[in-house]
Design a protein around this motif. Structure first.
Motif, short mmCIF file in Angstrom:
data_model
loop_
_atom_site.label_atom_id
_atom_site.label_comp_id
_atom_site.label_asym_id
_atom_site.label_seq_id
_atom_site.Cartn_x
_atom_site.Cartn_y
_atom_site.Cartn_z
N UNK A 1 0.74 -1.18 0.08
CA UNK A 1 -0.07 -0.19 0.07
C UNK A 1 0.99 1.36 0.01
N UNK A 2 2.06 1.10 0.74
CA UNK A 2 2.75 2.40 0.86
C UNK A 2 3.63 2.52 -0.29
N UNK B 1 3.33 6.07 -2.86
CA UNK B 1 4.52 6.63 -3.28
C UNK B 1 4.50 6.66 -4.80
N UNK B 2 4.05 5.66 -5.40
CA UNK B 2 4.25 5.74 -6.99
C UNK B 2 3.17 6.48 -7.54
N UNK C 1 10.00 13.13 -5.71
CA UNK C 1 9.21 12.09 -5.31
C UNK C 1 9.39 10.88 -6.02
N UNK C 2 10.18 10.74 -7.03
CA UNK C 2 10.76 9.48 -7.78
C UNK C 2 11.79 9.07 -6.76
N UNK D 1 13.45 4.92 -2.55
CA UNK D 1 14.34 4.93 -1.23
C UNK D 1 14.22 3.59 -0.47
N UNK D 2 13.10 3.04 -0.14
CA UNK D 2 13.02 1.87 0.68
C UNK D 2 13.32 0.79 -0.19
#
Length: 270
Positions: free
Chosen positions: A7-8, A12-13, A28-29, A34-35
C-alpha cells in the motif's frame, strides 16, 4: 513485501505520477525508490549528437543540494567527457539495443583524477547506477547514487534497479514531455530562447530581465534545474522568478505562458 508495504509503495508511486511535469517530480521519484534502493541522490542527463551533457533532473534525499551541485560541475565543467557512461552509450548505439543499458560505476574504478576528485570525492559519492536509453531522439541517462554513509549498492539492489529501469525511463520521458510547452504548438516546432525572449518583450506587461530570461528558457522547454544551470542560480530562485512573472502576467503555468506569447508570434509571421 507485506500488504502494508504494498500500500505504501503504491501510494508513493501514485505521488510520482501526480508530479509528472512538475518541479517536485525528482524528489517524489527518489522517495519512491528509497525503500528498495536506498539511494541518496538522483540525476538525469540528456546527451546531444556531440555527446554534450544537459541536466534535466536532480534530487537529493532530505531536499539537499548535492545532486544539483554535482550535476552543475558534471555538465558545466566538461568533466563528463571522462565518464565511463559515454563509452557505454557508444557501445549501446552500435549494438542498436532497445532495452536500457545498466551501468554500474564505483569510485575505485575511476581513473581520471580530476573527474574522481571533483565529482565523487568532493560530494562523498562512492557508487552510481545508471539506466541509459534513447528517449524521444535523445540519449538519456537516469542515475542513482550512494554516498559514504550509505555504502555501496547490494547485488539485489542492482537487480532491482535493472528490473525497474524501463519504468523509470518511461516516467522520466513522460515528465520531460509534460515540461515542454512547445508540444502544444503542433507543426510550428520548438521555439528557441532568443525568439522566446523577443516575444516576451512584445507583451504588454513589463518583466524584469531575470524574469524574462527564466520565462524564455521555460518556453524553450528547459527544466527548472536546466534553467538554474544556464543562468547560474538555484532552482528555488528559478521557481521564485517564474512565480513572480506568472503573477504579473496573470497566468498559472507554462502552457498558459506559451498560449499568451503565441498570438504575438503569429501576428508577425514568427
Amino acid at each position: 513485501m507485506n500488504r502494508h508495504d504494498d500500500t505504501a509503495d503504491a501510494a508513493a508511486l501514485a505521488h510520482v505520477v501526480d508530479r509528472l511535469g512538475e518541479d517536485g517530480f525528482g524528489a517524489a521519484l527518489l522517495a519512491w525508490l528509497a525503500p528498495a534502493l536506498h539511494a541518496v541522490h538522483a540525476t538525469a542527463f540528456r546527451f546531444d549528437a556531440g555527446l554534450q551533457a544537459r541536466v534535466v533532473l536532480t534530487a537529493s534525499a532530505g531536499g539537499g543540494a548535492v545532486a544539483l551541485q554535482s550535476a552543475r560541475v558534471y555538465a558545466g565543467s566538461g568533466l563528463y567527457r571522462h565518464d565511463q557512461l559515454l563509452g557505454a552509450l557508444r557501445q549501446h548505439t552500435e549494438a542498436g539495443d532497445e532495452a536500457p543499458a545498466i551501468v554500474r560505476l564505483c569510485r575505485k574504478d575511476i581513473d581520471d583524477p580530476a573527474y574522481g576528485e571533483q565529482l565523487w570525492d568532493r560530494f562523498g559519492l562512492v557508487e552510481r547506477l545508471s539506466a541509459l536509453s534513447l528517449l524521444d531522439g535523445h540519449w538519456t541517462a537516469f542515475n542513482l547514487y550512494r554516498d559514504r554513509a550509505a555504502g555501496a549498492f547490494a547485488a539485489r539492489e542492482v537487480q532491482r534497479f535493472a528490473a525497474l529501469a524501463p519504468l523509470l525511463l518511461a516516467l522520466l520521458r513522460r515528465h520531460l514531455a509534460a515540461l515542454q510547452p512547445t508540444a502544444q504548438a503542433g507543426p510550428a516546432g520548438r521555439i528557441g530562447p532568443e525568439a522566446a525572449a523577443a516575444l516576451l518583450l512584445r507583451l504588454p506587461v513589463r518583466l524584469s530581465g531575470r524574469e524574462r530570461e527564466v520565462c524564455a528558457l521555460t518556453l524553450a522547454g528547459h527544466t527548472r534545474e536546466g534553467i538554474g544551470l544556464a543562468l547560474g542560480i538555484a532552482p528555488s530562485s528559478v521557481a521564485t522568478l517564474r512565480r513572480r512573472a506568472y503573477r504579473k502576467l496573470q497566468i498559472h503555468c507554462a502552457g498558459e505562458l506559451f498560449a499568451l506569447c503565441l498570438p504575438h508570434g503569429r501576428g508577425e509571421g514568427a
